[in-house]
Motif scaffolding. Sequence first.
Motif, short mmCIF file in Angstrom:
data_model
loop_
_atom_site.label_atom_id
_atom_site.label_comp_id
_atom_site.label_asym_id
_atom_site.label_seq_id
_atom_site.Cartn_x
_atom_site.Cartn_y
_atom_site.Cartn_z
N CYS A 151 0.86 -1.19 0.00
CA CYS A 151 0.00 0.00 0.00
C CYS A 151 0.89 1.24 0.00
CB CYS A 151 -0.87 0.04 1.25
SG CYS A 151 -1.95 -1.37 1.44
N ILE A 152 0.33 2.35 -0.45
CA ILE A 152 1.02 3.62 -0.40
C ILE A 152 0.42 4.42 0.73
CG2 ILE A 152 1.52 5.77 -1.63
CD1 ILE A 152 1.30 4.20 -4.25
N MET A 153 1.30 4.93 1.62
CA MET A 153 0.85 5.70 2.77
C MET A 153 1.37 7.13 2.66
SD MET A 153 -0.78 3.44 4.67
CE MET A 153 -0.80 3.98 6.36
N ARG A 154 0.55 8.06 3.13
CA ARG A 154 0.93 9.48 3.21
C ARG A 154 0.37 10.01 4.51
NH1 ARG A 154 -0.82 13.95 -1.25
NH2 ARG A 154 0.89 15.39 -0.88
N ASN A 155 1.23 10.54 5.35
CA ASN A 155 0.81 11.03 6.67
C ASN A 155 0.02 9.98 7.44
OD1 ASN A 155 1.97 13.55 6.05
ND2 ASN A 155 0.07 14.22 5.05
N ASN A 156 0.53 8.76 7.43
CA ASN A 156 -0.07 7.63 8.14
C ASN A 156 -1.46 7.26 7.66
OD1 ASN A 156 2.18 7.19 9.79
ND2 ASN A 156 1.51 8.83 11.17
N LYS A 157 -1.84 7.69 6.43
CA LYS A 157 -3.13 7.31 5.85
C LYS A 157 -2.88 6.65 4.52
CE LYS A 157 -5.95 10.81 8.04
NZ LYS A 157 -6.96 11.84 7.85
N LYS A 158 -3.66 5.61 4.26
CA LYS A 158 -3.55 4.88 2.99
C LYS A 158 -4.09 5.74 1.85
CE LYS A 158 -5.32 0.89 0.63
NZ LYS A 158 -6.43 -0.01 0.60
N ILE A 159 -3.33 5.81 0.76
CA ILE A 159 -3.78 6.49 -0.46
C ILE A 159 -4.36 5.41 -1.37
CG2 ILE A 159 -3.09 7.83 -2.46
CD1 ILE A 159 -0.81 8.96 -0.82
N ASP A 160 -5.53 5.67 -1.91
CA ASP A 160 -6.22 4.65 -2.70
C ASP A 160 -5.80 4.71 -4.17
OD1 ASP A 160 -7.88 2.51 -3.11
OD2 ASP A 160 -9.64 3.75 -3.47
N PHE A 161 -4.62 4.15 -4.47
CA PHE A 161 -4.14 4.01 -5.83
C PHE A 161 -4.12 2.54 -6.19
CE2 PHE A 161 -1.88 8.15 -5.42
CZ PHE A 161 -2.32 8.71 -6.59
N GLN A 162 -4.57 2.22 -7.38
CA GLN A 162 -4.44 0.86 -7.89
C GLN A 162 -3.04 0.73 -8.48
OE1 GLN A 162 -6.85 -1.43 -7.49
NE2 GLN A 162 -7.90 0.19 -6.36
N PHE A 163 -2.20 -0.10 -7.88
CA PHE A 163 -0.85 -0.29 -8.40
C PHE A 163 -0.36 -1.69 -8.05
CE2 PHE A 163 0.14 0.55 -4.06
CZ PHE A 163 1.38 -0.02 -3.83
N SER A 164 0.70 -2.08 -8.73
CA SER A 164 1.33 -3.36 -8.46
C SER A 164 2.81 -3.25 -8.81
CB SER A 164 0.67 -4.45 -9.32
OG SER A 164 1.30 -5.71 -9.13
N ILE A 165 3.64 -3.84 -7.99
CA ILE A 165 5.09 -3.87 -8.21
C ILE A 165 5.51 -5.33 -8.28
CG2 ILE A 165 7.35 -3.32 -7.24
CD1 ILE A 165 6.10 -0.91 -5.89
N THR A 166 6.44 -5.63 -9.18
CA THR A 166 6.92 -7.00 -9.32
C THR A 166 8.41 -7.00 -9.63
OG1 THR A 166 6.53 -9.11 -10.46
CG2 THR A 166 6.37 -7.12 -11.79
N HIS A 167 9.07 -8.10 -9.35
CA HIS A 167 10.47 -8.24 -9.71
C HIS A 167 10.82 -9.72 -9.84
CE1 HIS A 167 11.88 -9.48 -5.66
NE2 HIS A 167 10.83 -8.79 -5.28
N HIS A 168 11.78 -9.98 -10.70
CA HIS A 168 12.32 -11.33 -10.85
C HIS A 168 13.66 -11.20 -11.55
CE1 HIS A 168 12.52 -15.48 -12.78
NE2 HIS A 168 12.57 -15.71 -11.48
N GLY A 169 14.69 -11.75 -10.92
CA GLY A 169 16.01 -11.71 -11.53
C GLY A 169 16.49 -10.29 -11.78
N ALA A 170 16.83 -10.01 -13.04
CA ALA A 170 17.39 -8.71 -13.41
C ALA A 170 16.32 -7.65 -13.68
CB ALA A 170 18.26 -8.86 -14.65
N PHE A 171 15.04 -7.98 -13.55
CA PHE A 171 13.99 -7.05 -13.96
C PHE A 171 13.03 -6.73 -12.82
CE2 PHE A 171 15.36 -9.40 -17.66
CZ PHE A 171 15.64 -8.37 -18.55
N SER A 172 12.54 -5.51 -12.85
CA SER A 172 11.45 -5.11 -11.97
C SER A 172 10.50 -4.26 -12.80
CB SER A 172 11.97 -4.34 -10.75
OG SER A 172 12.60 -3.14 -11.14
N ALA A 173 9.25 -4.16 -12.34
CA ALA A 173 8.25 -3.39 -13.08
C ALA A 173 7.18 -2.92 -12.12
CB ALA A 173 7.64 -4.24 -14.18
N PHE A 174 6.51 -1.86 -12.54
CA PHE A 174 5.33 -1.42 -11.82
C PHE A 174 4.23 -1.11 -12.82
CE2 PHE A 174 6.97 2.84 -12.68
CZ PHE A 174 5.82 3.55 -13.00
#
Length: 178
Positions: A151-174
């Motif tokens: 989750c993304i937090m700002r001032n101890n509150k969750k920001i409602d953004f749809q996102f996803s982060i991933t990584h494997h080996g030499a690659f990462s993506a969002f």
Amino acid sequence: MIGNDIVDLRLAAIQSDWRRSGWLQKIFTLQERERIITAIYPDQMVWKLWSMKEAVYKAHQRRFFLKPKYNPRDYVCLDDMVTIDSYVYHTQTEVSKNYIHTIAQAIPTRKFRSQISMTKQVAARSILLSYLYTKGITDITFVKNEVNIPCIMRNNKKIDFQFSITHHGAFSAFVIES
């Protein structure tokens, strides 16, 4: 909801012997196994279907706030759609010589931004932070909630953004809905 997954094809070739007895049966349905066996590039098809299942798992888990529980055979790939229970997710998969990257969405008409980096997970987070800064969203941190969803937090509150982060080996993506 949105999810994404990336597979480093070089690392997958080293780490996983998908041809060993029983491996395909544990992960894929009969129809999916037929797609793999009849594919021109079966290695690529294995990791494409795997990536589709993983991306949908992340979107589905986030959508229903589910605790981690992954049974890959519950996720059924049909063309560029994946079903789990009675829910349908639409996927877009990019196949390159080095990686396979899939984005999954519950509602396919939503716009999103994605970016792939040839570095570890930290790089994808940094790039995502830079993107959010350009939108005027600063002073944020990443945390995982009680069911291990980032989750993304700002001032101890969750920001409602749809996102996803991933990584494997030499690659990462969002991926993030824009």
